[in-house]
Design a protein around this motif. Sequence first.
Motif, mmCIF file in Angstrom:
data_model
loop_
_atom_site.group_PDB
_atom_site.id
_atom_site.type_symbol
_atom_site.label_atom_id
_atom_site.label_comp_id
_atom_site.label_asym_id
_atom_site.label_seq_id
_atom_site.Cartn_x
_atom_site.Cartn_y
_atom_site.Cartn_z
ATOM 1 N N ILE A 139 -5.309 -0.376 7.697
ATOM 2 C CA ILE A 139 -6.276 0.250 6.795
ATOM 3 C C ILE A 139 -7.456 -0.685 6.553
ATOM 4 O O ILE A 139 -8.610 -0.272 6.626
ATOM 5 C CB ILE A 139 -5.608 0.646 5.459
ATOM 6 N N ALA A 140 -7.170 -1.951 6.296
ATOM 7 C CA ALA A 140 -8.238 -2.927 6.049
ATOM 8 C C ALA A 140 -9.167 -3.011 7.251
ATOM 9 O O ALA A 140 -10.398 -3.049 7.103
ATOM 10 C CB ALA A 140 -7.638 -4.284 5.733
ATOM 11 N N LYS A 141 -8.585 -2.994 8.451
ATOM 12 C CA LYS A 141 -9.388 -3.063 9.674
ATOM 13 C C LYS A 141 -10.278 -1.825 9.810
ATOM 14 O O LYS A 141 -11.446 -1.928 10.158
ATOM 15 C CB LYS A 141 -8.456 -3.200 10.882
ATOM 16 N N ALA A 142 -9.718 -0.655 9.515
ATOM 17 C CA ALA A 142 -10.485 0.594 9.611
ATOM 18 C C ALA A 142 -11.648 0.606 8.624
ATOM 19 O O ALA A 142 -12.697 1.202 8.889
ATOM 20 C CB ALA A 142 -9.576 1.794 9.370
ATOM 21 N N LEU A 143 -11.465 -0.057 7.482
ATOM 22 C CA LEU A 143 -12.493 -0.080 6.439
ATOM 23 C C LEU A 143 -13.457 -1.249 6.594
ATOM 24 O O LEU A 143 -14.455 -1.327 5.878
ATOM 25 C CB LEU A 143 -11.837 -0.151 5.053
ATOM 26 N N GLY A 144 -13.125 -2.176 7.490
ATOM 27 C CA GLY A 144 -13.956 -3.360 7.639
ATOM 28 C C GLY A 144 -13.842 -4.300 6.449
ATOM 29 O O GLY A 144 -14.788 -4.986 6.076
ATOM 30 N N LYS A 145 -12.678 -4.316 5.822
ATOM 31 C CA LYS A 145 -12.433 -5.140 4.642
ATOM 32 C C LYS A 145 -11.201 -6.008 4.887
ATOM 33 O O LYS A 145 -10.559 -5.909 5.914
ATOM 34 C CB LYS A 145 -12.191 -4.258 3.414
ATOM 35 N N GLN A 146 -10.867 -6.837 3.891
ATOM 36 C CA GLN A 146 -9.646 -7.632 3.950
ATOM 37 C C GLN A 146 -8.842 -7.395 2.675
ATOM 38 O O GLN A 146 -9.400 -7.098 1.630
ATOM 39 C CB GLN A 146 -9.978 -9.114 4.061
ATOM 40 N N ASN A 147 -7.540 -7.541 2.804
ATOM 41 C CA ASN A 147 -6.632 -7.438 1.650
ATOM 42 C C ASN A 147 -6.785 -6.139 0.868
ATOM 43 O O ASN A 147 -6.902 -6.138 -0.346
ATOM 44 C CB ASN A 147 -6.816 -8.631 0.709
ATOM 45 N N ILE A 148 -6.827 -5.032 1.579
ATOM 46 C CA ILE A 148 -6.896 -3.715 0.938
ATOM 47 C C ILE A 148 -5.511 -3.101 1.030
ATOM 48 O O ILE A 148 -4.880 -3.149 2.081
ATOM 49 C CB ILE A 148 -7.895 -2.793 1.677
ATOM 50 N N SER A 149 -5.031 -2.527 -0.064
ATOM 51 C CA SER A 149 -3.755 -1.830 0.038
ATOM 52 C C SER A 149 -3.964 -0.349 -0.225
ATOM 53 O O SER A 149 -4.048 0.441 0.696
ATOM 54 C CB SER A 149 -2.703 -2.435 -0.880
ATOM 55 N N VAL A 150 -4.097 0.057 -1.465
ATOM 56 C CA VAL A 150 -4.246 1.467 -1.818
ATOM 57 C C VAL A 150 -5.732 1.776 -1.972
ATOM 58 O O VAL A 150 -6.479 0.979 -2.527
ATOM 59 C CB VAL A 150 -3.506 1.764 -3.142
ATOM 60 N N ILE A 151 -6.152 2.950 -1.471
ATOM 61 C CA ILE A 151 -7.556 3.338 -1.639
ATOM 62 C C ILE A 151 -7.666 4.765 -2.149
ATOM 63 O O ILE A 151 -6.767 5.580 -1.965
ATOM 64 C CB ILE A 151 -8.384 3.195 -0.341
ATOM 65 N N GLY A 152 -8.793 5.048 -2.782
ATOM 66 C CA GLY A 152 -9.147 6.399 -3.197
ATOM 67 C C GLY A 152 -10.407 6.805 -2.454
ATOM 68 O O GLY A 152 -11.270 5.970 -2.188
ATOM 69 N N ILE A 153 -10.508 8.075 -2.112
ATOM 70 C CA ILE A 153 -11.683 8.606 -1.419
ATOM 71 C C ILE A 153 -12.484 9.414 -2.436
ATOM 72 O O ILE A 153 -11.918 10.246 -3.142
ATOM 73 C CB ILE A 153 -11.280 9.515 -0.236
ATOM 74 N N THR A 154 -13.805 9.205 -2.500
ATOM 75 C CA THR A 154 -14.626 9.931 -3.472
ATOM 76 C C THR A 154 -15.471 11.040 -2.840
ATOM 77 O O THR A 154 -16.043 11.839 -3.557
ATOM 78 C CB THR A 154 -15.570 8.965 -4.229
ATOM 79 N N ASP A 155 -15.547 11.097 -1.525
ATOM 80 C CA ASP A 155 -16.347 12.133 -0.861
ATOM 81 C C ASP A 155 -15.500 13.386 -0.667
ATOM 82 O O ASP A 155 -14.467 13.358 0.000
ATOM 83 C CB ASP A 155 -16.848 11.615 0.490
ATOM 84 N N GLU A 156 -15.944 14.513 -1.244
ATOM 85 C CA GLU A 156 -15.127 15.729 -1.237
ATOM 86 C C GLU A 156 -14.919 16.304 0.156
ATOM 87 O O GLU A 156 -13.849 16.823 0.462
ATOM 88 C CB GLU A 156 -15.732 16.780 -2.175
ATOM 89 N N SER A 157 -15.909 16.219 1.040
ATOM 90 C CA SER A 157 -15.737 16.775 2.386
ATOM 91 C C SER A 157 -14.750 15.931 3.195
ATOM 92 O O SER A 157 -13.964 16.478 3.976
ATOM 93 C CB SER A 157 -17.080 16.893 3.106
ATOM 94 N N ILE A 158 -14.754 14.625 3.002
ATOM 95 C CA ILE A 158 -13.779 13.766 3.689
ATOM 96 C C ILE A 158 -12.383 14.042 3.146
ATOM 97 O O ILE A 158 -11.414 14.119 3.908
ATOM 98 C CB ILE A 158 -14.168 12.278 3.551
ATOM 99 N N ILE A 159 -12.266 14.232 1.830
ATOM 100 C CA ILE A 159 -10.968 14.567 1.233
ATOM 101 C C ILE A 159 -10.427 15.855 1.844
ATOM 102 O O ILE A 159 -9.268 15.937 2.239
ATOM 103 C CB ILE A 159 -11.084 14.707 -0.303
ATOM 104 N N GLU A 160 -11.271 16.875 1.948
ATOM 105 C CA GLU A 160 -10.840 18.154 2.528
ATOM 106 C C GLU A 160 -10.374 17.973 3.966
ATOM 107 O O GLU A 160 -9.368 18.547 4.376
ATOM 108 C CB GLU A 160 -11.972 19.180 2.460
ATOM 109 N N GLY A 161 -11.116 17.173 4.747
ATOM 110 C CA GLY A 161 -10.736 16.926 6.132
ATOM 111 C C GLY A 161 -9.371 16.266 6.244
ATOM 112 O O GLY A 161 -8.547 16.655 7.074
#
Length: 108
Positions: free
Chosen positions: A80-102
């Motif tokens: 997940i961290a690699k996909a986001l281009g971040k480090q040390n990420i565990s749980v995430i929330g998505i705020t974009d409604e169209s991405i959530i629907e997808g």
Amino acid sequence: MGNGNSLNEQKILSYMGFASKAKKIVYGKQGLRNYIRSFQKKKLILIPKDVGSRVKLDVIKHCQVFDVPYIELYCSKSTIAKALGKQNISVIGITDESIIEGILKLYQ
């Protein structure tokens, strides 16, 4: 994990990458708690398979109290961290409604 699941996981990781580039993700303990309690209509929490049990139970409990959908993924925190281009990420929330629907369509 069957091929259907791994294909859906790859699609979800792609969606997560889009959300990250658009700055439409929330992470961190306080950020996630504020997001879960927010008045945004559509919300979604993504939990990797290898997140700590205390963190997982805390997030799931908050999601259930505030009626927020969550998905437990088969991929790891590092994926997940690699996909986001971040480090040390565990749980995430998505705020974009169209991405959530997808993402939710992939899990139905």
